[in-house]
Design a protein around this motif. Structure first.
Motif, PDB file in Angstrom:
ATOM      1  N   HIS A 198      51.189  24.807  39.939  1.00 41.17           N
ATOM      2  CA  HIS A 198      51.486  26.235  39.936  1.00 41.17           C
ATOM      3  C   HIS A 198      50.179  26.971  40.219  1.00 41.17           C
ATOM      4  O   HIS A 198      49.172  26.753  39.539  1.00 41.17           O
ATOM      5  CB  HIS A 198      52.027  26.680  38.576  1.00 41.17           C
ATOM      6  CG  HIS A 198      53.248  25.942  38.134  1.00 41.17           C
ATOM      7  ND1 HIS A 198      54.298  25.663  38.984  1.00 41.17           N
ATOM      8  CD2 HIS A 198      53.590  25.414  36.918  1.00 41.17           C
ATOM      9  CE1 HIS A 198      55.241  25.012  38.315  1.00 41.17           C
ATOM     10  NE2 HIS A 198      54.830  24.850  37.061  1.00 41.17           N
ATOM     11  N   SER A 199      50.214  27.853  41.219  1.00 38.65           N
ATOM     12  CA  SER A 199      49.020  28.580  41.626  1.00 38.65           C
ATOM     13  C   SER A 199      49.115  30.021  41.133  1.00 38.65           C
ATOM     14  O   SER A 199      50.057  30.746  41.493  1.00 38.65           O
ATOM     15  CB  SER A 199      48.881  28.543  43.151  1.00 38.65           C
ATOM     16  OG  SER A 199      47.788  29.325  43.567  1.00 38.65           O
ATOM     17  N   LEU A 200      48.143  30.440  40.329  1.00 38.44           N
ATOM     18  CA  LEU A 200      48.163  31.764  39.712  1.00 38.44           C
ATOM     19  C   LEU A 200      46.931  32.545  40.173  1.00 38.44           C
ATOM     20  O   LEU A 200      45.802  32.170  39.869  1.00 38.44           O
ATOM     21  CB  LEU A 200      48.161  31.645  38.183  1.00 38.44           C
ATOM     22  CG  LEU A 200      49.144  30.622  37.593  1.00 38.44           C
ATOM     23  CD1 LEU A 200      48.983  30.560  36.075  1.00 38.44           C
ATOM     24  CD2 LEU A 200      50.583  30.953  37.976  1.00 38.44           C
ATOM     25  N   LEU A 201      47.167  33.629  40.917  1.00 35.14           N
ATOM     26  CA  LEU A 201      46.071  34.445  41.454  1.00 35.14           C
ATOM     27  C   LEU A 201      46.038  35.779  40.728  1.00 35.14           C
ATOM     28  O   LEU A 201      47.038  36.492  40.664  1.00 35.14           O
ATOM     29  CB  LEU A 201      46.267  34.677  42.954  1.00 35.14           C
ATOM     30  CG  LEU A 201      45.281  35.632  43.630  1.00 35.14           C
ATOM     31  CD1 LEU A 201      43.864  35.070  43.588  1.00 35.14           C
ATOM     32  CD2 LEU A 201      45.705  35.922  45.065  1.00 35.14           C
ATOM     33  N   PHE A 202      44.856  36.126  40.204  1.00 35.88           N
ATOM     34  CA  PHE A 202      44.666  37.366  39.450  1.00 35.88           C
ATOM     35  C   PHE A 202      43.657  38.253  40.175  1.00 35.88           C
ATOM     36  O   PHE A 202      42.619  37.757  40.632  1.00 35.88           O
ATOM     37  CB  PHE A 202      44.149  37.069  38.037  1.00 35.88           C
ATOM     38  CG  PHE A 202      45.018  36.125  37.255  1.00 35.88           C
ATOM     39  CD1 PHE A 202      46.017  36.586  36.428  1.00 35.88           C
ATOM     40  CD2 PHE A 202      44.824  34.743  37.359  1.00 35.88           C
ATOM     41  CE1 PHE A 202      46.816  35.714  35.713  1.00 35.88           C
ATOM     42  CE2 PHE A 202      45.618  33.857  36.641  1.00 35.88           C
ATOM     43  CZ  PHE A 202      46.623  34.345  35.815  1.00 35.88           C
ATOM     44  N   TRP A 203      43.924  39.558  40.200  1.00 33.79           N
ATOM     45  CA  TRP A 203      42.993  40.498  40.829  1.00 33.79           C
ATOM     46  C   TRP A 203      41.980  41.022  39.802  1.00 33.79           C
ATOM     47  O   TRP A 203      41.609  42.186  39.787  1.00 33.79           O
ATOM     48  CB  TRP A 203      43.753  41.642  41.478  1.00 33.79           C
ATOM     49  CG  TRP A 203      44.438  41.230  42.753  1.00 33.79           C
ATOM     50  CD1 TRP A 203      44.743  39.951  43.153  1.00 33.79           C
ATOM     51  CD2 TRP A 203      44.909  42.089  43.793  1.00 33.79           C
ATOM     52  NE1 TRP A 203      45.381  39.957  44.369  1.00 33.79           N
ATOM     53  CE2 TRP A 203      45.499  41.263  44.794  1.00 33.79           C
ATOM     54  CE3 TRP A 203      44.916  43.468  43.989  1.00 33.79           C
ATOM     55  CZ2 TRP A 203      46.065  41.777  45.955  1.00 33.79           C
ATOM     56  CZ3 TRP A 203      45.492  43.985  45.145  1.00 33.79           C
ATOM     57  CH2 TRP A 203      46.043  43.146  46.119  1.00 33.79           C
TER      58      TRP A 203
END
Length: 663
Positions: A198-203
């Motif tokens: 699972h790929s989780l991208l946060f700004w």
């Protein structure tokens, strides 16, 4: 917690489950920079990243460590501290490179797991195979590919998609009995499309990331709910009948209420959203957003409250964090600088449908105190027993806020702060055991402060994209995000173009609502175009029967409420919570369990006399016929008034359900 390190990288596991594996060949931690671009239109955002530059954080050093704590310094600009706290893994962050504003984490996944949560999701219940944004906003019209979406997009740039939602939250739970939550507030994207990760991208670099691993689904959901916080228990009067949505002033609402009472509709409250005044627009019958009783529509307002209360009926109103520009409350707020500003230092006027309004700045302590006093004095003090606390999704990404916080980081948080302000106003008035309120917008913190939630503004049709059916996955997914007390606008809200609420839709929606924690109708934005609860005698009779069923279920409603308070398991829940070994239940999107003992399969298509239902392996009894079922797919008759509902034969409430089935 166990962290194993070697020359190639490190692996983090908890309770023998590998959560994170960061190696040279397969990195799991990335950081970098990007430039967010936000296009804002009527509360709907179109967001994209410009100049995204992410690099794997291959260079690191493992520092201080003990049995329940490990600190890792990444040379790209941050420190991760892993701690085991109350049987959960906490990944705390410390940023050393201030330029970093993007962070990506890769978590281990199993090929056969299912993913649920991320706030309120209408189109996809099982999020496996999906990529979705986490951002609180209006959903727009339509869900991406239908004619309504196309028209809305071409005409106003207001077309929605599969994942636009009022309530978005960086929280999910896996059918493998582990969960994840981020304490960040920025926009992020969760990608569940790959089989093994699972790929989780946060700004942003989130303040903290939390992971829990448990033995079964009930324990996992309970642990997650304990961390997120649980909604306050509603007053018991909530379960004494339905809340009938009506408007038009004292004489009109008194007449409509009498229609309901004469027909035998069990009524706990009337919900008059126009208590503060009306505004007629091209969109329909809307409200004048100045939060004081409108004495022209409701003369002797406090006297009307007493009159209703003497009959055992409550009065509910409406509020949101906007202010009508023509109203005295806005004049006061403008003078005291209580509103969100634009980059010129002026009040930021936001358009809602056809008119502009100013928004209270919830980062300003003085403004917060002021709006709470409005609630305590002019709502609670005038006799309201509750209200719809609407909106919370509109903070523009280029706004200027009193606290100086970046609006891109505060936007999501505004929804939770709006819930907290309503919570505190009720508490400060000493009315927490008497008053309730319900909200549509939500984010992390909403489960602590939102008394109730509702599913927002569904279309008044049978659409699987944005109509009646969407309240089912919406409610279930909120249950995986900490929310237990949920309901919908019975009959839907939004009328536009050729859409009008039909009699059959209203009656089928009433059937669903009887098997939830709250029954509440809404007249919709164009009441005169829609079928209403008192449009004919048959509808009133049907509603009377459904409210009779709802009230008869009060002992069961209360038990489910108590269960949520103790364990965090929501009343409306996914069947897999109790039937983990059944692979079929993960395919169910429009069925739900109401507590441990009821399976509800609402009829969500028009003109149906029979309905196909799936029952997990157990001993079930059809609520209306009393016939036994043992599991698997079955087709049952479903005349109006007899939605497919089954109860477990071994339930301690069997006699109650038998009584309900005879209504």
């Amino acid at each position: 917690m166990k962290l194993i390190s070697n020359k190639k990288g490190f692996t983090l596991s908890h309770k023998n489950r590998i959560l994170l594996s960061h190696t040279e060949d397969s990195p799991a931690v990335f950081a970098g920079t990007g430039e967010g671009h936000y296009k804002f239109n009527y509360g709907l955002f179109k967001i994209r990243d410009r100049n995204l530059q992410l690099k794997s954080c291959r260079d690191y050093s493992i520092g201080e460590s003990s049995g329940d704590m490990v600190r890792i310094t990444f040379e790209c600009g941050f420190i991760l501290t892993f701690r085991e706290i109350q049987d959960r893994i906490h990944m705390e962050t410390e940023q050393t490179n201030k330029e970093l504003n993007r962070f990506k984490l890769i978590l281990k996944a199993s090929e056969k797991e299912h993913i649920y949560g991320c706030g309120e999701q209408y189109s996809k219940l099982d999020l496996r195979g999906q990529k979705l944004p986490i951002w609180v906003q209006e959903p727009g019209l339509g869900r991406g590919k239908d004619l309504i979406t196309l028209i809305a997009e071409l005409k106003q740039g207001y077309g929605g998609n599969a994942f636009t939602t009022y309530f978005s939250q960086p929280t999910f739970i896996s059918s493998d009995n582990w969960y994840f939550h981020s304490e960040g507030t920025a926009y992020c994207e969760f990608d569940f499309r790959k089989k093994n990760e699972h790929s989780l991208l946060f700004w942003q670099l989130p303040e903290k990331l939390v992971i829990g691993v448990e033995k079964n689904a009930v324990q996992a959901l309970s642990s997650l709910s304990a961390y997120l916080g649980r909604q306050r228990k509603p007053p018991e009067w909530v379960y004494d009948g339905m809340w009938i949505g009506m408007q038009g002033g004292r004489d009109v609402t008194s007449s409509k209420l009498q229609d309901a009472l004469d027909a035998g509709v069990k009524t706990a409250a009337i919900w008059c959203q126009d208590w503060e005044g009306i505004r007629i627009t091209s969109f329909g019958k809307q409200l004048f957003w100045d939060w004081k009783p409108n004495e022209e529509l409701y003369p002797d307002f406090k006297g009307y409250m007493k009159e209703l209360n003497s009959k055992g009926i409550r009065y509910l109103g409406y509020i949101n964090p906007f202010l009508a520009l023509e109203g005295p409350l806005y004049a006061e707020a403008r003078e005291k600088n209580y509103c969100v500003k634009n980059d010129k230092g002026e009040d930021y006027y936001v358009y809602i449908t056809t008119f502009p309004a100013a928004m209270v700045d919830l980062t300003n302590p003085a403004a917060v105190k002021w709006i709470k006093e409005v609630i305590k004095k002019d709502m609670i003090g005038k006799g309201l027993s509750g209200w719809m606390a609407d909106f919370g999704e509109y903070v523009p990404a280029d706004a200027v806020l009193h606290s100086g916080v970046d609006p891109q980081l505060y936007h999501n948080q505004y929804a939770a702060d709006w819930a907290r302000i309503n919570y505190e106003a009720v508490e400060e008035a000493g009315k927490e055991n008497e008053i309730t309120y319900f909200m549509r917008a939500g984010y992390t913190g909403s489960s602590r402060y939102s008394a109730m939630n509702w599913n927002g503004d569904q279309l008044v049709n049978w659409s699987r994209d944005q109509g009646f059916a969407t309240v089912i996955p919406g409610t279930i997914s909120m249950g995986f995000s900490g929310i237990g007390y949920t309901h919908s606008d019975l009959g839907g809200y939004t009328t536009l173009l050729w859409l009008k609420r039909s009699k059959e839709l209203f009656m089928r929606w009433a059937e669903l609502s009887a098997f939830t924690q709250t029954m509440r109708t809404h007249e919709g934005n164009r009441p005169d175009s829609n079928w209403q609860f008192n449009s004919d005698g048959e509808t009133l009779s049907h509603l009377a029967r459904m409210t009779d069923i709802y009230v008869k279920l009060k002992p069961y409603h209360l038990t489910l409420s108590d269960e949520y308070q103790k364990s965090g398991i929501p009343p409306v829940r996914h069947p897999y919570i109790h039937y983990e070994k059944d692979k079929v239940v993960h395919k169910l999107k429009y069925q739900y369990m109401y507590g441990r003992d009821l399976m509800v399969a609402p009829v969500i298509s028009k003109g149906k006399e029979k309905w196909k239902v799936y029952l997990p392996t157990d001993k079930w009894v059809h609520l209306w016929s009393g016939k036994d079922f043992r599991g698997g797919w079955s087709t049952v008759e479903c005349p109006i008034g007899q939605p497919p509902v089954f109860y477990r034969k071994s339930s301690e409430y069997s006699s109650l359900f038998q009584d309900v089935g005879q209504c």
